[in-house]
Design a protein around this motif. Sequence first.
Motif, PDB file in Angstrom:
ATOM      1  N   VAL A 279      -4.839  -4.422  -2.354  1.00 38.08           N
ATOM      2  CA  VAL A 279      -4.518  -4.376  -1.041  1.00 38.08           C
ATOM      3  C   VAL A 279      -5.798  -4.734  -0.357  1.00 38.08           C
ATOM      4  N   GLY A 280      -6.836  -3.677  -0.932  1.00 32.89           N
ATOM      5  CA  GLY A 280      -7.625  -3.473  -0.176  1.00 32.89           C
ATOM      6  C   GLY A 280      -8.980  -4.846   0.507  1.00 32.89           C
TER       7      GLY A 280
ATOM      8  N   ILE B  19      -3.959   1.187   6.347  1.00 34.22           N
ATOM      9  CA  ILE B  19      -3.912   0.383   5.323  1.00 34.22           C
ATOM     10  C   ILE B  19      -3.959   1.963   4.210  1.00 34.22           C
ATOM     11  N   SER B  20      -5.033   2.013   5.215  1.00 32.07           N
ATOM     12  CA  SER B  20      -6.325   2.744   3.967  1.00 32.07           C
ATOM     13  C   SER B  20      -5.579   4.641   4.013  1.00 32.07           C
TER      14      SER B  20
ATOM     15  N   ALA C 223       0.803  -1.318   0.047  1.00 36.52           N
ATOM     16  CA  ALA C 223       0.061   0.071  -0.167  1.00 36.52           C
ATOM     17  C   ALA C 223       0.364   1.379  -0.121  1.00 36.52           C
TER      18      ALA C 223
ATOM     19  N   ALA D 270      -2.768   4.496   2.161  1.00 40.37           N
ATOM     20  CA  ALA D 270      -2.356   5.057   0.708  1.00 40.37           C
ATOM     21  C   ALA D 270      -3.240   6.095   0.709  1.00 40.37           C
TER      22      ALA D 270
ATOM     23  N   LYS E  60      -0.979  -3.123  -5.581  1.00 34.97           N
ATOM     24  CA  LYS E  60      -1.674  -1.908  -5.074  1.00 34.97           C
ATOM     25  C   LYS E  60      -3.053  -1.359  -4.940  1.00 34.97           C
TER      26      LYS E  60
END
Length: 200
Positions: free
Chosen positions: A132-133, A143-144, A103, A147, A129
Motif C-alpha cells: 500500500v505504501g 497510512i503510515s 494498512a 501501519a 498490506k
Amino acid sequence: MIASLRGTLIYSDLNFVVIECGGVGIKCFVTKTAHSKLTKIGEEVFLYTHMVVREDAMDLYGFSDLEELNTFKLITSVNGVGAKIGIAILSELSADRVILSIAGNDAKALTAASGVGIKLAQRIVLELKDKVGSVAVSNTEDISAVAAAVSNTSSSEAIEALVSLGYSKSEASLAVGKLDPTLSSSELIKQALKGLARRF
C-alpha cells in the motif's frame, strides 16, 4: 493501451458510460464515484482509464482521478481478483479508505462491496498490506500512522477496544495512529475516543 478518454458523454448507465471520441462511441465501465462526477449528456468529460483484455472480451474501466486508478490496479493485482471486484470495492469505498483499510488490517470494511466475502477481503488485505505504501494517495501520513499503530502492542490493544465499542478497524487504527505510541493502552483509548468524538 488507452490511458485516458476525453470526449462527449452520449450515454450514462449505473455501471457504464459511453463517451464519443472522434466520432466513435467508447463504452467505459465506471465506479460510482466517477459516475457521480460526470456532467450531463452532451457535455465534455475526462476519465483516466485501464483496459482489461481477456480471451472473450476487451473492456475499458474509467476513473475520476489517478488515486482511484492506481488503487484499482493494486486491488486487481491480487490473484483471482478481477476488474468487476475492483470496481465494486471502489464504488463502495474511496481510494483513500481502501488503502487505509488494507494498512489497518480492516478486511471487514472491504466486504461492503458486492461480491466480496470475508475470505476474499482477508486475502486482499494479506497480499496487499506490504504494497500500500507504493500507491500515491492524498493521505500518505495517515497510512503510515495506521501501519505503525497496528504493529505497536499498546496501540493494537487500544484499537481492539475501540472496535469492540463499534468503530471500524480502519477508523480505530487511524485515531490511535495519530497519538503518541508510548502512551498506555488506556490513555490511547481515552484520547482516541476524544478524537473520534470531534469527527462526528
